[in-house]
Each structure stands twice: as structure tokens, then as C-alpha cells.
Design a protein around this motif. Structure first.
Motif, PDB file in Angstrom:
ATOM      1  N   LEU A  42      -6.638  37.458 -28.447  1.00 16.35           N
ATOM      2  CA  LEU A  42      -7.886  37.314 -29.199  1.00 16.35           C
ATOM      3  C   LEU A  42      -8.078  38.492 -30.186  1.00 16.35           C
ATOM      4  CD1 LEU A  42     -10.150  36.361 -26.212  1.00 16.35           C
ATOM      5  CD2 LEU A  42      -9.508  35.090 -28.147  1.00 16.35           C
ATOM      6  N   SER A  43      -7.876  39.606 -30.025  1.00 19.72           N
ATOM      7  CA  SER A  43      -7.899  40.804 -30.695  1.00 19.72           C
ATOM      8  C   SER A  43      -6.972  40.574 -32.097  1.00 19.72           C
ATOM      9  CB  SER A  43      -7.805  42.100 -30.043  1.00 19.72           C
ATOM     10  OG  SER A  43      -6.399  42.243 -29.713  1.00 19.72           O
ATOM     11  N   GLU A  44      -5.785  39.923 -31.835  1.00 22.57           N
ATOM     12  CA  GLU A  44      -4.653  39.701 -32.967  1.00 22.57           C
ATOM     13  C   GLU A  44      -5.052  38.293 -33.613  1.00 22.57           C
ATOM     14  OE1 GLU A  44      -2.731  41.590 -34.021  1.00 22.57           O
ATOM     15  OE2 GLU A  44      -3.372  43.226 -32.637  1.00 22.57           O
ATOM     16  N   GLU A  45      -6.351  37.563 -33.208  1.00 19.24           N
ATOM     17  CA  GLU A  45      -6.759  36.425 -33.824  1.00 19.24           C
ATOM     18  C   GLU A  45      -5.613  35.368 -33.756  1.00 19.24           C
ATOM     19  OE1 GLU A  45      -7.742  37.293 -37.855  1.00 19.24           O
ATOM     20  OE2 GLU A  45      -9.530  38.318 -37.320  1.00 19.24           O
ATOM     21  N   ALA A  46      -5.097  35.465 -32.641  1.00 20.90           N
ATOM     22  CA  ALA A  46      -3.857  34.371 -32.247  1.00 20.90           C
ATOM     23  C   ALA A  46      -4.456  33.047 -31.915  1.00 20.90           C
ATOM     24  CB  ALA A  46      -3.120  34.840 -30.899  1.00 20.90           C
ATOM     25  N   THR A  47      -3.578  31.877 -32.308  1.00 18.72           N
ATOM     26  CA  THR A  47      -4.164  30.623 -32.107  1.00 18.72           C
ATOM     27  C   THR A  47      -3.579  30.082 -30.694  1.00 18.72           C
ATOM     28  OG1 THR A  47      -3.911  30.211 -34.426  1.00 18.72           O
ATOM     29  CG2 THR A  47      -3.975  28.308 -32.961  1.00 18.72           C
ATOM     30  N   ILE A  48      -4.617  30.177 -29.757  1.00 15.63           N
ATOM     31  CA  ILE A  48      -4.099  29.906 -28.418  1.00 15.63           C
ATOM     32  C   ILE A  48      -4.382  28.485 -28.035  1.00 15.63           C
ATOM     33  CG2 ILE A  48      -4.704  30.217 -26.018  1.00 15.63           C
ATOM     34  CD1 ILE A  48      -5.658  33.116 -26.763  1.00 15.63           C
ATOM     35  N   CYS A  49      -3.485  27.944 -27.352  1.00 12.74           N
ATOM     36  CA  CYS A  49      -3.477  26.230 -26.884  1.00 12.74           C
ATOM     37  C   CYS A  49      -2.992  26.455 -25.319  1.00 12.74           C
ATOM     38  CB  CYS A  49      -2.559  25.468 -27.449  1.00 12.74           C
ATOM     39  SG  CYS A  49      -0.983  25.902 -27.768  1.00 12.74           S
ATOM     40  N   ILE A  50      -3.122  25.296 -24.499  1.00 11.67           N
ATOM     41  CA  ILE A  50      -2.844  25.153 -23.117  1.00 11.67           C
ATOM     42  C   ILE A  50      -2.098  24.295 -22.670  1.00 11.67           C
ATOM     43  CG2 ILE A  50      -4.296  25.178 -20.853  1.00 11.67           C
ATOM     44  CD1 ILE A  50      -5.115  27.417 -22.681  1.00 11.67           C
ATOM     45  N   GLY A  51      -0.851  24.695 -21.595  1.00 10.60           N
ATOM     46  CA  GLY A  51      -0.349  23.592 -21.029  1.00 10.60           C
ATOM     47  C   GLY A  51      -0.428  24.133 -19.567  1.00 10.60           C
ATOM     48  N   THR A  52       0.313  22.947 -18.849  1.00 12.77           N
ATOM     49  CA  THR A  52       0.237  23.354 -17.083  1.00 12.77           C
ATOM     50  C   THR A  52       1.608  23.573 -16.666  1.00 12.77           C
ATOM     51  OG1 THR A  52       0.722  21.034 -16.948  1.00 12.77           O
ATOM     52  CG2 THR A  52      -1.446  21.451 -17.134  1.00 12.77           C
ATOM     53  N   ASP A  53       2.562  23.398 -17.551  1.00  9.56           N
ATOM     54  CA  ASP A  53       3.874  23.759 -16.936  1.00  9.56           C
ATOM     55  C   ASP A  53       4.274  22.522 -15.957  1.00  9.56           C
ATOM     56  OD1 ASP A  53       6.163  25.096 -17.222  1.00  9.56           O
ATOM     57  OD2 ASP A  53       6.228  26.345 -15.473  1.00  9.56           O
TER      58      ASP A  53
END
Length: 389
Positions: free
Chosen positions: A301-312
Motif C-alpha cells: 500500500l505504501s508503494e501505491e501497488a495495484t493489488i488484486c485477489i486470487g484463491t490459488d
């Protein structure tokens, strides 16, 4: 046409103004969003959101649910997978992946980034209820055999590419499995297959991976030996795995880095400086299942990363639920608000799979699906989700 409203509506990017009304066509397309009261609107308690996007899944491993013990660490986990390879009939495998597919649907997923080492998942793609981006993995650590390994992936890719799509989109690309299972020569062949396509990779899921690239230490050599792979020609770079293998890939590929359990700040900065487009896919429940550890999400978050989600996969998770993944993050990082979390599970995921023109946001012209979610503020109880459009 239908009119829907709720106490709170998240459009994929953020909360809509209170009292917003969604107008939906019979085919699920969003017609309009209005702030004017509408007596025809059906009111829902809880919240409404777009359908979820699962950026990283392995449906072809669904038959391995519950077989591998938790908290073993990645290398012992990977050693376990070949031990069960012949434990199931083709019919059992088919039944399990169909069950996994319907679990995705029941949990509100509308699009999936699915890893494939075989063509087994052609049958679930043909069910035409989910948008699919199939990532055909290529593996091979022996430099001399890179072309042979790549040719096998191309054959698999071509089979997927020949499949006719129905209403839902079907996409595919060839991708590397992980830094410790793909040679530099194979990385370069993958890189040159299709210019500018999405590449995804299991990234820094274990500290052993970084140890291997820095000094050829850790337990990766033991895994390679078990698999009959000769790594005598491998020379460690002295850098992290991510900073090593990115040199073999063109910056024009959108990159989806998956897991990132042991990714450090300098890795994030390195990737975001070198690549034109970067997504960091988190699979927290799988990380806890395997390594019993979570990524440093605050650092991302502090690096302004674009986060998405998976389940494996169900080999490393108890369920295929994006809402469960978001709930886990909220439990361990309670300061991250639900507005942000839902964006990770919807809009960011759609962008990662290049499906944002179709799903990921409640906006006119899109068919994102609409979910009704209740209980998101009850941390000790997992929220419930059902699809209403």
C-alpha cells in the motif's frame, strides 16, 4: 428492466452516493445509475457490488482438496503434489473441477484467471458461465531442453486458442510457472511468443526461492533433485528472484505477480520501475495454508501497488471464495477499509485480466454481475454473498 438499490453500493471503484439506483436490463447489462428515488427499486440490506474477479486459480487441481497438510512450507508442499498424481481417475478429476467451477459461481465470481498445465479445463470453459483467461504454464529448468518444453506449452495453448467462445470471453497466454522452474532460455521463448500479452508468475512464495537466486542455497536444489532436474549450470545472480528473472522478460508485458509472500520493498520498486503495467495478486488463505504467513500488505500500500485477489487451488485452500480472501485480509489488517478491499476483488482484478470493458464495475454498458453481500462488519463471522444479477 430491473431497478436495484441498497444501503450502500460499491461500483467497483468506490461507494456510490447514498440512495443510488441501478437500472439493469434483462440480459444483465447496466443501463443507468441514478441518484433519484425510484418507487420500483428493490431495496437490499447489506451492500451491492460488482461480481468478483479471481485472478489466480488452478481448477485442474481441484481433486487434490484436503490431501496436502497445512503449514508445511512451499518446498514440502510441492514435493507432495507428484505423490498424488495417480491417485485419481479422469472421471474423479472431472467431477472435482466441475464442483470447483460451480463453487466459483456460487461465491460470486464472474471471471477467472486459471492456470493450466494440461487441457483438462477445456470442459469447464465450455460451460460458458465465466469469463476465462487461461494461463498456460511452461516449465523447464534445463537450458538445453527449453525449446522442447516451450513446444509442449505451445501445443496446449493452441488447443485452448482454438476453442470457440460463446457469450463469455475466452483468452489465453503462455506464462512461466515460477522462477525456480523456468530456465533463462525458456523465459525468453515465453517472452517472445505473443507481444504485449499478460504474463503471470508464482512470485516469491517462499524465502527459499530468494536464497536460491542469491547464493544457490536453501531447499530448492533438493526439490529440483527430487524432480530429476540438473541445475549444475545455474549460476546465482546474488539478487532476489524477481530482480533476476525480470531481465529475461520485455517490459511491454503486463505483469501479474502472484503470492508475493516474501516480496520486499526494493522488489516492488524494481518491478514497477521496469515494467509498464504491474499487478500484485494476493492469495492470503493459500499463503496461510502453505507458509502460515501473509505478504507485507502495508508495504504494498505504501508503494501505491495495484493489488488484486486470487484463491490459488483447492490443494492449498479450503474454498474458492474471493470474499473469504478479503475477509482474511480485513481480519489481519483491520485498518484496510472495505471500500479498498472490494476494489481489489472487482475492478483491479478485471484490469489485471484485461476484462475491464466487460466486468469489474457497475457502469452503463457493462455486464459485471451484481452481488448482494451481508455481514462485512462482523469480523468474527465470514460475510455472506449471493449473486442477484
Amino acid at each position: 428492466m430491473r431497478f436495484l438499490t441498497a444501503k450502500k453500493i460499491h461500483n467497483g471503484r468506490g461507494w456510490l452516493p447514498e440512495g443510488s439506483v441501478i437500472e439493469v436490463a434483462d440480459d444483465g447489462a447496466i443501463i443507468s445509475i441514478s441518484n433519484k428515488p425510484n418507487k420500483e427499486a428493490v431495496f437490499y440490506g447489506g451492500i451491492l457490488t460488482p461480481g468478483f474477479v479471481n485472478v489466480h486459480c488452478h481448477l485442474e487441481l481441484s481433486h487434490m482438496k484436503g490431501l496436502i497438510p497445512e503449514h508445511t512450507g512451499l518446498i514440502p508442499f510441492l514435493k507432495n503434489i507428484p505423490l498424488h498424481r495417480n491417485d485419481f481417475t479422469e472421471e474423479q478429476k472431472k467431477a472435482a473441477r466441475h464442483e470447483g467451477y460451480h463453487e466459483l459461481l456460487q461465491n460470486g465470481v464472474v471471471a477467472v484467471g486459471d492456470i493450466a498445465n494440461t487441457t483438462d479445463t477445456l470442459d469447464v470453459r465450455a460451460l460458458d458461465q465465466l469469463h476465462f483467461y487461461t494461463f498456460v504454464e511452461s516449465l523447464g529448468f534445463n537450458e538445453a531442453n527449453a525449446q522442447r518444453s516451450f513446444n509442449f506449452a505451445v501445443e496446449t495453448y493452441n488447443t485452448f486458442a482454438a476453442q470457440q467462445s460463446g457469450e463469455k470471453l475466452l483468452k489465453q497466454s503462455i506464462v512461466p510457472h515460477a522462477p525456480y522452474s523456468v530456465s533463462s532460455a525458456l523465459f525468453r521463448l515465453i517472452d517472445g511468443h505473443k507481444e504485449g500479452v499478460i504474463l503471470t508468475i508464482h512470485n516469491q512464495e517462499s524465502e527459499e526461492e530468494n536464497k536460491y537466486f542469491k547464493s544457490k542455497g536453501g531447499s530448492v536444489p533438493e526439490l529440483l533433485h527430487l524432480l530429476g532436474i540438473d541445475d549444475s549450470l545455474f549460476t546465482p545472480s546474488g539478487r532476489s528472484s524477481l530482480q533476476s528473472y525480470l531481465a529475461w522478460l520485455s517490459p511491454g508485458h503486463p505483469m501479474v505477480f502472484v503470492h508475493n509472500t516474501f516480496t520486499q520493498r526494493d522488489d516492488v520498486r524494481f518491478a514497477q520501475k521496469r515494467c509498464n503495467e504491474v499487478f500484485w495478486c494476493l492469495c492470503p488463505n493459500a499463503n496461510r495454508y502453505i507458509e502460515n504467513r501473509l505478504p507485507d500488505i502495508d508495504m504494498f500500500l505504501s508503494e501505491e501497488a495495484t493489488i488484486c485477489i486470487g484463491t490459488d487451488s483447492l490443494a492449498s485452500n479450503h474454498e474458492l471464495s474471493i470474499l473469504s480472501e478479503l475477509h482474511s485480509i480485513k481480519n489481519y489488517f483491520p485498518h484496510i477499509d472495505w471500500e479498498t478491499l472490494i476494489t481489489w476483488g472487482t475492478w483491479n482484478g478485471a484490469c489485471a485480466l484485461q476484462l475491464q470493458n466487460v466486468v469489474g464495475a457497475i457502469e452503463p454498458g457493462k455486464k459485471p454481475g451484481i452481488l448482494h453481500i451481508t455481514g462485512i462488519n462482523e469480523l468474527q463471522v465470514q460475510p455472506a454473498v449471493r449473486r442477484i444479477v
